[in-house]
Design a protein around this motif. Structure first.
Motif, PDB file in Angstrom:
ATOM      1  N   ALA A   1       0.855  -1.182   0.000  1.00  0.00           N
ATOM      2  CA  ALA A   1       0.000   0.000   0.000  1.00  0.00           C
ATOM      3  C   ALA A   1       0.888   1.227   0.000  1.00  0.00           C
ATOM      4  N   LEU A   2       0.333   2.365  -0.391  1.00  0.00           N
ATOM      5  CA  LEU A   2       1.035   3.643  -0.334  1.00  0.00           C
ATOM      6  C   LEU A   2       0.012   4.760  -0.363  1.00  0.00           C
ATOM      7  N   GLY A   3       0.412   5.932   0.119  1.00  0.00           N
ATOM      8  CA  GLY A   3      -0.553   7.011   0.150  1.00  0.00           C
ATOM      9  C   GLY A   3      -0.003   8.263   0.807  1.00  0.00           C
ATOM     10  N   PRO A   4      -0.901   9.232   1.054  1.00  0.00           N
ATOM     11  CA  PRO A   4      -0.488  10.517   1.619  1.00  0.00           C
ATOM     12  C   PRO A   4      -0.382  10.465   3.138  1.00  0.00           C
ATOM     13  N   ALA A   5       0.203  11.515   3.701  1.00  0.00           N
ATOM     14  CA  ALA A   5       0.359  11.606   5.151  1.00  0.00           C
ATOM     15  C   ALA A   5      -0.988  11.495   5.848  1.00  0.00           C
ATOM     16  N   GLY A   6      -0.976  10.845   7.008  1.00  0.00           N
ATOM     17  CA  GLY A   6      -2.185  10.734   7.807  1.00  0.00           C
ATOM     18  C   GLY A   6      -2.979   9.478   7.562  1.00  0.00           C
ATOM     19  N   SER A   7      -2.594   8.711   6.532  1.00  0.00           N
ATOM     20  CA  SER A   7      -3.354   7.495   6.230  1.00  0.00           C
ATOM     21  C   SER A   7      -2.523   6.234   6.420  1.00  0.00           C
ATOM     22  N   GLU A   8      -1.384   6.350   7.118  1.00  0.00           N
ATOM     23  CA  GLU A   8      -0.482   5.219   7.274  1.00  0.00           C
ATOM     24  C   GLU A   8      -1.115   4.098   8.094  1.00  0.00           C
ATOM     25  N   PRO A   9      -0.908   2.855   7.668  1.00  0.00           N
ATOM     26  CA  PRO A   9      -1.368   1.726   8.473  1.00  0.00           C
ATOM     27  C   PRO A   9      -0.425   1.499   9.659  1.00  0.00           C
ATOM     28  N   GLU A  10      -0.798   0.622  10.568  1.00  0.00           N
ATOM     29  CA  GLU A  10       0.008   0.335  11.749  1.00  0.00           C
ATOM     30  C   GLU A  10       0.394  -1.139  11.780  1.00  0.00           C
ATOM     31  N   GLY A  11       1.230  -1.479  12.766  1.00  0.00           N
ATOM     32  CA  GLY A  11       1.576  -2.874  12.989  1.00  0.00           C
ATOM     33  C   GLY A  11       2.738  -3.381  12.171  1.00  0.00           C
ATOM     34  N   PHE A  12       3.722  -2.512  11.886  1.00  0.00           N
ATOM     35  CA  PHE A  12       4.850  -2.926  11.054  1.00  0.00           C
ATOM     36  C   PHE A  12       6.045  -3.334  11.910  1.00  0.00           C
ATOM     37  N   ASP A  13       6.846  -4.255  11.357  1.00  0.00           N
ATOM     38  CA  ASP A  13       8.043  -4.703  12.053  1.00  0.00           C
ATOM     39  C   ASP A  13       9.049  -3.563  12.206  1.00  0.00           C
ATOM     40  N   ALA A  14       9.107  -2.688  11.209  1.00  0.00           N
ATOM     41  CA  ALA A  14      10.046  -1.569  11.238  1.00  0.00           C
ATOM     42  C   ALA A  14       9.414  -0.383  10.529  1.00  0.00           C
ATOM     43  N   VAL A  15       9.696   0.798  11.054  1.00  0.00           N
ATOM     44  CA  VAL A  15       9.218   2.040  10.446  1.00  0.00           C
ATOM     45  C   VAL A  15      10.424   2.958  10.257  1.00  0.00           C
ATOM     46  N   GLN A  16      10.615   3.436   9.027  1.00  0.00           N
ATOM     47  CA  GLN A  16      11.740   4.327   8.744  1.00  0.00           C
ATOM     48  C   GLN A  16      11.215   5.694   8.347  1.00  0.00           C
ATOM     49  N   ASP A  17      11.576   6.696   9.122  1.00  0.00           N
ATOM     50  CA  ASP A  17      11.178   8.076   8.841  1.00  0.00           C
ATOM     51  C   ASP A  17      12.162   8.659   7.831  1.00  0.00           C
ATOM     52  N   LEU A  18      11.675   9.005   6.646  1.00  0.00           N
ATOM     53  CA  LEU A  18      12.531   9.519   5.574  1.00  0.00           C
ATOM     54  C   LEU A  18      12.228  10.984   5.289  1.00  0.00           C
ATOM     55  N   ALA A  19      12.013  11.753   6.322  1.00  0.00           N
ATOM     56  CA  ALA A  19      11.816  13.194   6.154  1.00  0.00           C
ATOM     57  C   ALA A  19      13.027  13.794   5.440  1.00  0.00           C
ATOM     58  N   GLY A  20      12.761  14.657   4.472  1.00  0.00           N
ATOM     59  CA  GLY A  20      13.837  15.266   3.700  1.00  0.00           C
ATOM     60  C   GLY A  20      14.345  14.418   2.563  1.00  0.00           C
ATOM     61  N   HIS A  21      13.687  13.275   2.332  1.00  0.00           N
ATOM     62  CA  HIS A  21      14.111  12.368   1.272  1.00  0.00           C
ATOM     63  C   HIS A  21      13.080  12.330   0.141  1.00  0.00           C
ATOM     64  N   LEU A  22      13.586  12.081  -1.044  1.00  0.00           N
ATOM     65  CA  LEU A  22      12.760  11.772  -2.199  1.00  0.00           C
ATOM     66  C   LEU A  22      12.760  10.258  -2.353  1.00  0.00           C
ATOM     67  N   VAL A  23      11.591   9.653  -2.389  1.00  0.00           N
ATOM     68  CA  VAL A  23      11.474   8.201  -2.565  1.00  0.00           C
ATOM     69  C   VAL A  23      10.845   7.935  -3.927  1.00  0.00           C
ATOM     70  N   MET A  24      11.445   7.029  -4.688  1.00  0.00           N
ATOM     71  CA  MET A  24      10.999   6.776  -6.061  1.00  0.00           C
ATOM     72  C   MET A  24      11.390   5.359  -6.471  1.00  0.00           C
ATOM     73  N   PRO A  25      10.937   4.921  -7.639  1.00  0.00           N
ATOM     74  CA  PRO A  25      11.346   3.587  -8.105  1.00  0.00           C
ATOM     75  C   PRO A  25      12.849   3.539  -8.346  1.00  0.00           C
ATOM     76  N   GLY A  26      13.425   2.357  -8.172  1.00  0.00           N
ATOM     77  CA  GLY A  26      14.826   2.176  -8.527  1.00  0.00           C
ATOM     78  C   GLY A  26      15.048   2.466 -10.002  1.00  0.00           C
ATOM     79  N   LEU A  27      16.238   2.975 -10.313  1.00  0.00           N
ATOM     80  CA  LEU A  27      16.572   3.342 -11.685  1.00  0.00           C
ATOM     81  C   LEU A  27      16.919   2.102 -12.507  1.00  0.00           C
ATOM     82  N   VAL A  28      16.605   2.164 -13.794  1.00  0.00           N
ATOM     83  CA  VAL A  28      16.850   1.050 -14.716  1.00  0.00           C
ATOM     84  C   VAL A  28      17.893   1.501 -15.737  1.00  0.00           C
ATOM     85  N   ASN A  29      19.069   0.934 -15.661  1.00  0.00           N
ATOM     86  CA  ASN A  29      20.131   1.223 -16.624  1.00  0.00           C
ATOM     87  C   ASN A  29      19.908   0.326 -17.836  1.00  0.00           C
TER      88      ASN A  29
END
Length: 446
Positions: free
Chosen positions: A35-63
């Motif tokens: 799943a994915l979405g905007p702030a405020g709609s995050e699900p709970e119950g994850f083994d790990a949560v990583q806060d990536l404030a200040g980061h751009l997250v995108m698909p891996g690049l394809v060479n």
């Protein structure tokens, strides 16, 4: 079941609508995007949560096109045009004849490390020693389409031998996890693969449902040979033999005519790898007609080519050069938008390799091939257009984290499976041994 959450990042999904989230999140379960979405709609119950404030997250690049063992040739081609037969033969082919299987794993390991550390999660390979390349790819954890490279150069016995080896590679190397995908790799049409060999390659590729990856219209020899033999360009001649009936992915294409572009547009699954830096360094006048190809509906990905031609695996840098070269060719400011350059380096590259159902965008159900880019360093500042900031101000060195199938392969700019220093040390030893062998072969020949 492994579950983790990435949150609080600027998320570029690169889906069909180019959906983006200012402070978005991505949930990953068992290697796939759940799943994915905007702030405020995050699900709970994850083994790990990583806060990536200040980061751009995108698909891996394809060479979309490279030759990973050729990191051994970095810096040896100054003053040589590798997109001509003479330049390639003198700078690369002669020392290449001294390669042995043991040279390959350390070279590919360093190439994979450099690609991962700059945000590439999938690459399209074409070279010899394909089994050794596959082994190194598995060890690194990166994803690769590996085309068994065939260079015949007029020797029928070489063609027969390499055809058999390539078929054995196709039959044995496809990995269950989809990180190693074997293809055929005729080096170039007619110049160093005869018409008879090309036809045999097509038949075997069809038998295994494999793609074909080759160079075309890279140097003046390509069309010179086919025009002399058939009175037609290589693309037109190949179409008439049925070569374009399956999946065909072609690198460079600097000298395509309108008729050639029409061949690609008619084909059910033909694509082009646009290698702008390699083209510029070659000194060739031709520039890949990317705008015309895309207008005709042809899929175009972005590739670095080998690091003898390019000297870098940085796909962020390659996007920038691709945009600049297109502007120069067309005489128009930014004829390819930054957003489209990013699409070419992700989902379009995936589509070229027949993997767009699996990678290239952040969508529910797809493999979690994800990168995060730190936007807090030099060159980054608040902007209404993060795509342009990435392409024209960013760098692969801004990449902080990389996941392939949900597995962290880079964390905080460090490789996870092994230490970069170990990879580098092993490569340096292999580099020394290889070039000593090349020198010994030269002395023996004289």
């Amino acid at each position: 079941m492994t579950r983790f959450l990435l949150k609080n990042a600027t998320v570029l999904t690169v889906d069909a609508a180019d959906t983006a989230y200012e402070k978005g999140w991505i949930a990953v379960e068992d290697g796939r995007i759940a799943a994915l979405g905007p702030a405020g709609s995050e699900p709970e119950g994850f083994d790990a949560v990583q806060d990536l404030a200040g980061h751009l997250v995108m698909p891996g690049l394809v060479n979309a096109h490279t030759h990973s063992p050729m990191i051994l040739f970095r810096g040896v081609a100054e003053g040589q045009s590798l997109l001509t037969m003479d330049g390639w033969y003198n700078a690369i082919r002669e020392p290449e004849l001294s390669l042995v299987a043991e040279d390959i794993p350390p070279a590919v390991a360093l190439s994979c490390a450099e690609m991962l550390l700059s945000g590439t999660t999938t690459f399209c390979e074409q070279y010899f020693f394909a089994d050794e390349i596959a082994g190194a790819v598995r060890k690194a954890g990166i994803r690769a389409v590996i085309a068994y490279g065939i260079v015949q150069l007029g020797d029928p016995e070489v063609g027969v031998r390499e055809l058999a080896r390539a078929e054995a590679f196709l039959a044995s190397q496809r990995s269950a996890d989809g990180r190693v995908i074997p293809w055929f790799g005729p080096h170039a049409p007619y110049v160093d693969n005869t018409a008879e060999l090309l036809q045999a390659e097509v038949e075997i590729a069809n038998k295994y449902g494999s793609g074909l990856h080759m160079h075309m219209a890279a140097g003046p020899e390509d069309n010179d040979v086919s025009l002399k033999l058939y009175g037609k360009t290589a693309a037109v001649a190949l179409e008439e033999t049925g070569f374009f009936n399956g999946r065909v992915h072609v690198a460079h294409c600097l000298d395509l005519s309108e008729e050639d572009i029409a061949v690609f547009a008619r084909a059910p699954a033909a694509s082009v790898a646009y290698c702008a830096t390699a083209g510029l360094r070659s000194g060739r006048e031709g520039i890949c007609p990317v705008i015309d190809l895309r207008a005709a509906g042809v899929t175009v990905g972005i590739g670095t080519d080998n690091v003898a031609a390019n000297n870098s695996y940085d796909m962020v840098q390659e996007m920038r050069v691709a945009g600049l070269v297109a502007s120069h060719r067309e005489g128009v400011a930014q004829p390819i938008s930054s957003r489209d350059l990013i699409r070419m380096a992700t989902i379009e590259g995936a589509r070229a390799l027949g993997l767009d159902h699996e990678i290239g965008s952040l969508e529910v159900g797809k493999s979690a091939d994800i990168i995060s880019i730190d936007m807090r360093g030099p060159g980054w500042s608040p902007t209404p257009d993060v795509e342009t900031a990435l392409v024209y101000s960013g760098s692969g060195r801004d990449v902080q984290n990389v996941w392939v199938q949900g597995e962290a392969l880079v964390r905080d700019r460090a490789l996870v499976r092994t230490q970069y220093e170990t990879v580098r040390t092993e490569y340096e030893a292999a580099h020394h041994v290889f070039w000593a062998r090349v020198q010994a072969a030269k002395m023996k020949a004289t």
